[in-house]
Design a protein around this motif. Structure first.
Motif, PDB file in Angstrom:
ATOM      1  N   ARG A  78      -2.583 -46.862   2.143  1.00 33.92           N
ATOM      2  CA  ARG A  78      -2.841 -47.636   1.275  1.00 33.92           C
ATOM      3  C   ARG A  78      -1.905 -47.648   0.375  1.00 33.92           C
ATOM      4  N   THR A  95     -10.095 -43.685   7.367  1.00 32.76           N
ATOM      5  CA  THR A  95      -9.057 -43.153   6.529  1.00 32.76           C
ATOM      6  C   THR A  95      -8.181 -44.606   5.810  1.00 32.76           C
ATOM      7  N   TRP A 125     -10.656 -31.523   4.115  1.00 34.40           N
ATOM      8  CA  TRP A 125     -10.187 -31.965   2.510  1.00 34.40           C
ATOM      9  C   TRP A 125      -9.816 -33.461   2.783  1.00 34.40           C
ATOM     10  N   TRP A 126      -9.570 -33.822   3.822  1.00 35.23           N
ATOM     11  CA  TRP A 126      -8.625 -35.200   3.645  1.00 35.23           C
ATOM     12  C   TRP A 126      -9.661 -36.194   4.222  1.00 35.23           C
ATOM     13  N   PHE A 157      -1.105 -41.227  12.774  1.00 35.96           N
ATOM     14  CA  PHE A 157      -1.522 -39.775  12.587  1.00 35.96           C
ATOM     15  C   PHE A 157      -0.177 -39.213  13.773  1.00 35.96           C
ATOM     16  N   LYS A 206     -13.042 -38.934  -2.955  1.00 39.68           N
ATOM     17  CA  LYS A 206     -12.582 -38.290  -4.379  1.00 39.68           C
ATOM     18  C   LYS A 206     -11.695 -39.705  -5.180  1.00 39.68           C
ATOM     19  N   THR A 209     -10.422 -40.226  11.454  1.00 39.80           N
ATOM     20  CA  THR A 209      -9.630 -41.355  11.149  1.00 39.80           C
ATOM     21  C   THR A 209      -9.102 -41.768  10.635  1.00 39.80           C
ATOM     22  N   ASP A 218     -10.737 -36.740   0.524  1.00 41.86           N
ATOM     23  CA  ASP A 218      -9.792 -36.941  -0.146  1.00 41.86           C
ATOM     24  C   ASP A 218     -10.391 -38.638  -0.366  1.00 41.86           C
ATOM     25  N   ILE A 219     -10.808 -38.636   0.567  1.00 41.96           N
ATOM     26  CA  ILE A 219     -11.472 -40.774   0.994  1.00 41.96           C
ATOM     27  C   ILE A 219     -12.321 -40.889   0.287  1.00 41.96           C
ATOM     28  N   HIS A 237      -3.420 -39.156   5.635  1.00 43.82           N
ATOM     29  CA  HIS A 237      -4.331 -40.228   5.518  1.00 43.82           C
ATOM     30  C   HIS A 237      -4.908 -41.077   4.388  1.00 43.82           C
ATOM     31  N   LEU A 238      -3.918 -41.445   3.207  1.00 49.46           N
ATOM     32  CA  LEU A 238      -3.807 -41.960   2.148  1.00 49.46           C
ATOM     33  C   LEU A 238      -2.434 -42.998   1.715  1.00 49.46           C
TER      34      LEU A 238
END
Lengths: 463, 463
Positions: free
Chosen positions: A127, B215, B415-416, A454, B422, B212, B419-420, A123-124
């Motif tokens: 970046r 993200t 959670w994920w 994914f 956070k 998704t 995160d985006i 998910h990151l």
């Protein structure tokens, strides 16, 4: 205003710009100013922003910016005095939009991460530079693939994902069901309780759209399907995904030779477009991943693929018999070790192998005059192996029924597929391109799991 | 050589042509010649071929050609002496490729068939004019939709089809499984035996790629997903499919107003391109399906959509309280009868309704300052109702967590997604376009089952 526009020279120097983006890196100078590299994903390059302590929030906020923070930069675009970049922005205002708390815990801090680690934070990972490059190249490749098809009058036909049929008569499929509660009988064969399921039948996720696609080819002549495809294979390799994208092309009034030519034209066209349109991304890959990429892709475009008969492939392999685990005999499948021998030792370039023994191939491939082989072809590229599989389809009802019988398939299940042969049948042929595999070949990366945002594999359906 | 090329004036008159195609109609003249209308699916028009008895197989074969037979015509392209068509072909040779045995039993003989009947022969219906028209318009619409996105720097992100998450926290989903044998416990909640399943967990078919997709929006700024989407809804209406295509667009640094503008621009651009590029197909629809189509689509392109707040929508509906089954109150959902009132009686054109009560909408929509409504928008068009649903997304972690709680969702599962927020959160927004529904609106046809080649609905997974 995207950063890409600046590097594409679409913004005049000395004009005011507003840049939305994220901090890639930041260096504070002791002289009372900072360099902030900003990215927005529109291109692989970051834009250097210079901000000095006269800016209001410099000491209170800007000094504390870390990798990943989101900001809005107001400033003037100027020629850079540094040698590393042509342009930079002199900021007169920077608004911090989103902070990163505990920046030392940011999962994709500016240090180098392995591809394996990055898969755990899918998910990151977009970046990072490399996954930005991949998604842009993927986008460009898909665009020009579809563009080629549109310009050449192929119509997009969205073939069904949920299906009653296993296209190959084999292969591991996923079941689709709405039965949540205990209903064990549903999953037994030959029970009547399937009627309680949503479709009233046993249904699967498609492994190929080809059979339904043929019905449209035999009506509007030139068609393709491009969608997700599913294989419940538990092999966890660098070349397999449980959910992958496949572009399947089908054309009427067409032979094996016609699609061999078509497949090459499409591959060369798209690779050329990627090379031209994604030059900055390719340059990044050349520097960081594969320093042969430009040469390799240029060769791919310029040279005709090697084309050999299965017979000939076996003759060549026989000469090198002691290279391989098993003795080479006519009738055996071309396995990974044989593919690697051809691609990495013998030919060193993309090859096409055609006219395989019928026993190795699916029921729908057209029987050749020798009655031993079928009009099938595979295209293999170095490192990835098979990226395309295709064939002329059996358009003769009698021969088709014979093959269904030999493959122990139930003729009744194929009533509509047989109808296409009963009513105004025509020679037709087609092929399927494994999208992520070929994308691996283009980018020079090694694992299809990095080619799809994914990835789904055995025991992994995260995100 | 396609028939389209002839009508596009790309072939010179008096040149030799080879035409592959199928017989649409045939008339034998008593004067010793026949007119054969040939189609190949490249355009809606058939090509008239004239063949006389001097051709070798005229009496033995050509006299017996029926609708649906496949042929190869060699001949000369000439200006037609008739008034119905500009060009025709004088054949000097016709090869019959595929016959139709028992032509009186051919399921799509040249007589008129109902759309309902044609759904039962979905494998043959693309051979009819109307389904040729639909697949070409669908193709053109999809092409220009993607083209708009490519030209505007949106990257295609293939979001996963198999997922662990229900994007809306509600809705009926399909299960995906590899458990063939009796394993009833898998389908019970909270049992450990899910580990035996392929992914080691309970998995579903996606109902939306949005979460998704976000993200990637928060990494490369402008993205879209365009793929099949699944709803296990047993309502058998003209507007629902269990498997349909949805284009979801997501952009960073973007508000509700930004995507309201973007959505209108995309719809108007694609409709204009379809009108221009598929003129023959539109003309066919104007004559046979909907004689207001050109006027209707021109208005669609030229007029700004009506844009109203949910508050205002309720105020208007209240004035017409006795039109509706239930009393109109603030907080209720806009139902089909209200939509129809707006579209068919009150406004008579596409409308956008925005800022709905939060209770009506999903957890991820951004809470407005009033703390009662969320920054959501729906676009509705006459006859089809909602074709687009979108919102600004909640980018503030605190508010997001509050909404997850209110919607009784498990924060850990997200959670994920959290995160985006956070890490360098940014305002972002997006929307989803129901492809088949909008295609219904464009073509003037009434049923989404005719917009996709092989529709999947409750108790129907045929072909």
């Amino acid at each position: 205003m995207s950063i890409k526009k600046i590097f594409d020279e679409k913004i005049k120097v000395n004009t005011e710009v507003n840049i939305y983006g994220w901090v890639k890196n930041k260096r504070n100078s002791k002289m009372g100013f900072s360099f902030i590299d900003v990215y927005d994903g529109s291109c692989v390059k970051s834009l250097q922003v210079i901000v000095d302590s006269s800016v209001k929030n410099y000491f209170k906020e800007l000094l504390f910016l870390t990798t990943g923070c989101s900001i809005l930069v107001h400033g003037i675009l100027v020629y850079s005095k540094g040698t590393k970049q042509k342009y930079e922005v002199q900021a007169n205002k920077i608004k911090v939009i989103g902070w990163i708390k505990n920046s030392n815990k940011y999962p994709i801090s500016s240090k180098k991460h392995t591809l394996e680690y990055l898969r755990e934070v899918s998910h990151l990972r977009p970046r990072t530079n490399i996954f930005g490059v991949i998604i842009r190249i993927r986008n460009c490749f898909a665009h020009y693939l579809r563009n080629f098809l549109y310009l050449n009058d192929f119509a997009w036909v969205p073939t069904p994902i949920i299906t009653e049929l296993n296209a190959e008569g084999a292969g591991n499929m996923f079941y689709v069901s709405t039965l949540n509660s205990v209903n064990s009988s549903y999953y037994k064969k030959n029970v009547t309780d399937n009627t309680k399921n949503f479709f009233g039948k046993k249904t699967f996720l498609t492994v190929s759209g080809q059979l339904t696609l043929e019905t449209y080819a035999c009506a509007v002549s030139k068609v393709y399907t491009f969608g997700p495809t599913f294989r419940a294979e538990s092999s966890n390799t660098t070349r397999h995904l449980s959910e992958f994208w496949m572009c399947e092309i089908e054309q009427a009034f067409s032979s094996l030779e016609d699609i061999i030519l078509l497949a090459q034209n499409i591959l060369k066209y798209t690779v050329k477009k990627v090379l031209d349109s994604c030059f900055l991304d390719i340059e990044f890959l050349e520097k960081n991943i594969d320093n042969t990429i430009i040469k390799r892709l240029s060769n791919f475009i310029e040279n005709k693929f090697i084309e050999i008969e299965y017979d000939e492939a076996i003759r060549i392999l026989k000469k090198f018999n002691n290279h391989f685990k098993e003795p080479v005999i006519w009738g055996m499948d071309i396995s990974t070790e044989h593919e690697r021998f051809f691609l990495e030792i013998y030919f060193l370039q993309p090859i096409i192998i055609k006219n395989y023994p019928k026993e190795l191939k699916a029921f729908y491939m057209r029987l050749n005059k020798d009655e031993k082989t079928v009009a099938a072809m595979d295209i293999l590229v170095p490192k990835m192996g098979e990226i395309i599989g295709g064939s002329q389809r059996e358009e003769r009802l009698k021969q088709l029924d014979q093959r269904l019988l030999e493959c122990q398939l139930n003729i009744k299940d194929y009533w509509w597929y047989r109808d296409i042969r009963k009513y105004g049948t025509v020679p037709h042929s087609g092929f399927g391109l494994g999208f992520e595999r070929f994308l691996c070949y283009i980018t020079g990366l090694n694992n299809v799991k990095d080619m799809i945002p994914f990835p789904r594999t055995v025991n992994n359906s995260n995100f």
